[in-house]
Design a protein around this motif. Structure first.
Motif, mmCIF file in Angstrom:
data_model
loop_
_atom_site.group_PDB
_atom_site.id
_atom_site.type_symbol
_atom_site.label_atom_id
_atom_site.label_comp_id
_atom_site.label_asym_id
_atom_site.label_seq_id
_atom_site.Cartn_x
_atom_site.Cartn_y
_atom_site.Cartn_z
ATOM 1 N N TRP A 218 -14.058 5.580 -11.977
ATOM 2 C CA TRP A 218 -13.470 6.650 -11.168
ATOM 3 C C TRP A 218 -13.015 7.819 -12.040
ATOM 4 N N GLY A 219 -12.888 7.577 -13.359
ATOM 5 C CA GLY A 219 -12.409 8.611 -14.264
ATOM 6 C C GLY A 219 -10.939 8.911 -14.067
ATOM 7 N N MET A 220 -10.155 7.871 -13.824
ATOM 8 C CA MET A 220 -8.728 8.036 -13.552
ATOM 9 C C MET A 220 -7.902 7.112 -14.431
ATOM 10 N N SER A 221 -6.642 7.454 -14.574
ATOM 11 C CA SER A 221 -5.704 6.526 -15.192
ATOM 12 C C SER A 221 -5.405 5.409 -14.191
ATOM 13 N N PRO A 222 -4.909 4.265 -14.659
ATOM 14 C CA PRO A 222 -4.553 3.194 -13.728
ATOM 15 C C PRO A 222 -3.549 3.637 -12.664
ATOM 16 N N VAL A 223 -2.605 4.490 -13.031
ATOM 17 C CA VAL A 223 -1.607 4.961 -12.063
ATOM 18 C C VAL A 223 -2.267 5.802 -10.979
ATOM 19 N N LYS A 224 -3.128 6.726 -11.386
ATOM 20 C CA LYS A 224 -3.819 7.564 -10.417
ATOM 21 C C LYS A 224 -4.794 6.745 -9.568
ATOM 22 N N ALA A 225 -5.370 5.700 -10.171
ATOM 23 C CA ALA A 225 -6.283 4.839 -9.418
ATOM 24 C C ALA A 225 -5.553 4.110 -8.302
ATOM 25 N N ASN A 226 -4.359 3.619 -8.575
ATOM 26 C CA ASN A 226 -3.564 2.984 -7.526
ATOM 27 C C ASN A 226 -3.236 3.961 -6.407
ATOM 28 N N LYS A 227 -2.964 5.201 -6.771
ATOM 29 C CA LYS A 227 -2.688 6.229 -5.765
ATOM 30 C C LYS A 227 -3.938 6.526 -4.945
ATOM 31 N N PHE A 228 -5.132 6.464 -5.575
ATOM 32 C CA PHE A 228 -6.385 6.676 -4.853
ATOM 33 C C PHE A 228 -6.578 5.588 -3.796
ATOM 34 N N VAL A 229 -6.228 4.353 -4.146
ATOM 35 C CA VAL A 229 -6.300 3.272 -3.159
ATOM 36 C C VAL A 229 -5.435 3.613 -1.958
ATOM 37 N N GLU A 230 -4.207 4.035 -2.220
ATOM 38 C CA GLU A 230 -3.253 4.326 -1.158
ATOM 39 C C GLU A 230 -3.682 5.525 -0.315
ATOM 40 N N ASP A 231 -4.089 6.598 -0.987
ATOM 41 C CA ASP A 231 -4.335 7.862 -0.284
ATOM 42 C C ASP A 231 -5.734 7.983 0.314
ATOM 43 N N SER A 232 -6.725 7.377 -0.338
ATOM 44 C CA SER A 232 -8.115 7.582 0.078
ATOM 45 C C SER A 232 -8.783 6.343 0.667
ATOM 46 N N MET A 233 -8.501 5.160 0.106
ATOM 47 C CA MET A 233 -9.174 3.956 0.575
ATOM 48 C C MET A 233 -8.536 3.365 1.825
ATOM 49 N N LEU A 234 -7.209 3.286 1.831
ATOM 50 C CA LEU A 234 -6.541 2.644 2.968
ATOM 51 C C LEU A 234 -6.779 3.341 4.302
ATOM 52 N N PRO A 235 -6.849 4.683 4.348
ATOM 53 C CA PRO A 235 -7.137 5.317 5.636
ATOM 54 C C PRO A 235 -8.505 4.953 6.202
ATOM 55 N N TYR A 236 -9.495 4.744 5.320
ATOM 56 C CA TYR A 236 -10.845 4.418 5.799
ATOM 57 C C TYR A 236 -11.037 2.905 5.948
ATOM 58 N N PHE A 237 -10.357 2.140 5.092
ATOM 59 C CA PHE A 237 -10.460 0.681 5.135
ATOM 60 C C PHE A 237 -9.078 0.113 5.472
ATOM 61 N N PRO A 238 -8.660 0.144 6.732
ATOM 62 C CA PRO A 238 -7.318 -0.314 7.097
ATOM 63 C C PRO A 238 -7.116 -1.797 6.796
ATOM 64 N N LEU A 239 -5.923 -2.121 6.320
ATOM 65 C CA LEU A 239 -5.600 -3.510 6.034
ATOM 66 C C LEU A 239 -5.307 -4.256 7.334
ATOM 67 N N GLY A 240 -5.526 -5.573 7.283
ATOM 68 C CA GLY A 240 -5.204 -6.371 8.461
ATOM 69 C C GLY A 240 -6.121 -7.559 8.611
ATOM 70 N N ILE A 241 -5.858 -8.343 9.639
ATOM 71 C CA ILE A 241 -6.693 -9.502 9.975
ATOM 72 C C ILE A 241 -7.708 -9.061 11.026
ATOM 73 N N TYR A 242 -8.974 -9.246 10.727
ATOM 74 C CA TYR A 242 -10.035 -8.770 11.617
ATOM 75 C C TYR A 242 -10.638 -9.880 12.471
ATOM 76 N N LYS A 243 -10.405 -11.129 12.075
ATOM 77 C CA LYS A 243 -10.802 -12.243 12.932
ATOM 78 C C LYS A 243 -9.905 -13.422 12.606
ATOM 79 N N ASP A 244 -9.446 -14.083 13.632
ATOM 80 C CA ASP A 244 -8.514 -15.188 13.448
ATOM 81 C C ASP A 244 -8.780 -16.255 14.488
ATOM 82 N N GLY A 245 -9.500 -17.270 14.072
ATOM 83 C CA GLY A 245 -9.749 -18.384 14.974
ATOM 84 C C GLY A 245 -11.028 -18.230 15.764
ATOM 85 N N GLU A 246 -11.141 -18.987 16.827
ATOM 86 C CA GLU A 246 -12.354 -19.072 17.608
ATOM 87 C C GLU A 246 -12.519 -17.864 18.512
ATOM 88 N N GLY A 247 -13.362 -16.903 18.078
ATOM 89 C CA GLY A 247 -13.714 -15.797 18.929
ATOM 90 C C GLY A 247 -12.664 -14.726 19.104
#
Length: 249
Positions: A218-247
């Motif tokens: 990514w060409g970033m420092s580790p600190v800036k990389a963590n911020k990229f996760v927060e600012d850029s990745m999480l909005p497009y890849f929301p955290l959470g449980i996407y399937k739980d159990g039968e159907g």
């Protein structure tokens, strides 16, 4: 008597790693190793490792390991689990490995409900091979093969693997987590433990996607990389449980 608050898990070997500074693989390795150790299945766990940054995972995990061809870890895991039904089998794959060349393998293994666990490390880029654009690379993100940024009209939108697999009937547990903060690390461990516990109970295919950094490519420092996760990745890849159990989704 002083209480012991921290101990090194027996799930990892005592050795230095080859991962780049700031890379989250070390954290994810630790969580997986702690989980299989705490569940008491260390002696019957089998790791299927792919081609990618985790190609040397056998140097770190204190379990039996099989090396799979690029993208084929789910196919190998299927064979191993069907033969050794009492084994705790897991694949540990990156987004280039799983979402590109191995997309068919993971989709069909999930659709069949194969009773193994996949840990999917998504750092939105090809790591080991030089930082090329991956199926998960974000719109506008600069990589070695998208020097002007990914264009959706040319490459399509980034694939959301957890959401894709959650549409299938075979999976019993699918979650997306991150390890960019202490709170997220704790949640990630809980999800990984749930995935392995369900495999041990024989419920079916389980899958945990972990959003991760790649500071070097990514060409970033580790600190800036963590911020990229927060600012850029999480909005497009929301955290959470996407399937739980039968159907249930």
């Amino acid at each position: 008597m002083q209480e012991k608050l921290f101990a090194i898990t027996e799930g990892l070997k005592d050795t230095s790693t080859h991962y780049c500074p700031g890379c989250h693989h070390g954290i994810i390795h630790r969580l997986v190793a702690e989980v299989i150790d705490e569940l008491g299945v260390l002696d019957r766990s089998i790791l299927i490792e792919p081609v990618g940054c985790s190609v040397l995972a056998h140097n770190y995990f204190n379990v039996d390991t099989i090396q799979a061809a690029h993208g084929r870890a789910p196919a190998v895991a299927t064979a191993v689990k069907r033969v050794h039904t009492d084994a705790v089998v897991f694949t540990y794959q990156g987004d280039g490995d799983l979402a590109a060349i191995g997309c068919a393998e993971i989709v069909h293994a999930a659709m069949r409900g194969e009773k193994f666990t996949t840990i999917f490390v998504n750092n939105v880029i090809y790591g080991m091979t030089g930082g090329q654009m991956a199926p998960t690379t974000l719109e506008g993100q600069i990589t070695a093969t998208s020097p002007f940024g990914r264009k959706n009209e040319e490459a399509g939108k980034p694939i959301r693997v957890s959401e894709l697999l959650a549409t299938l009937d075979g999976p019993k547990y699918i979650a997306r987590v991150a390890v960019n903060t202490p709170a997220n690390v704790n949640k990630a461990k809980a999800a990984i433990k749930e995935a392995f516990a369900r495999q041990i109970r024989g419920e079916g295919f389980t899958f945990v996607e972990v959003l991760s950094t790649c500071p070097t490519n990514w060409g970033m420092s580790p600190v800036k990389a963590n911020k990229f996760v927060e600012d850029s990745m999480l909005p497009y890849f929301p955290l959470g449980i996407y399937k739980d159990g039968e159907g249930k989704q």
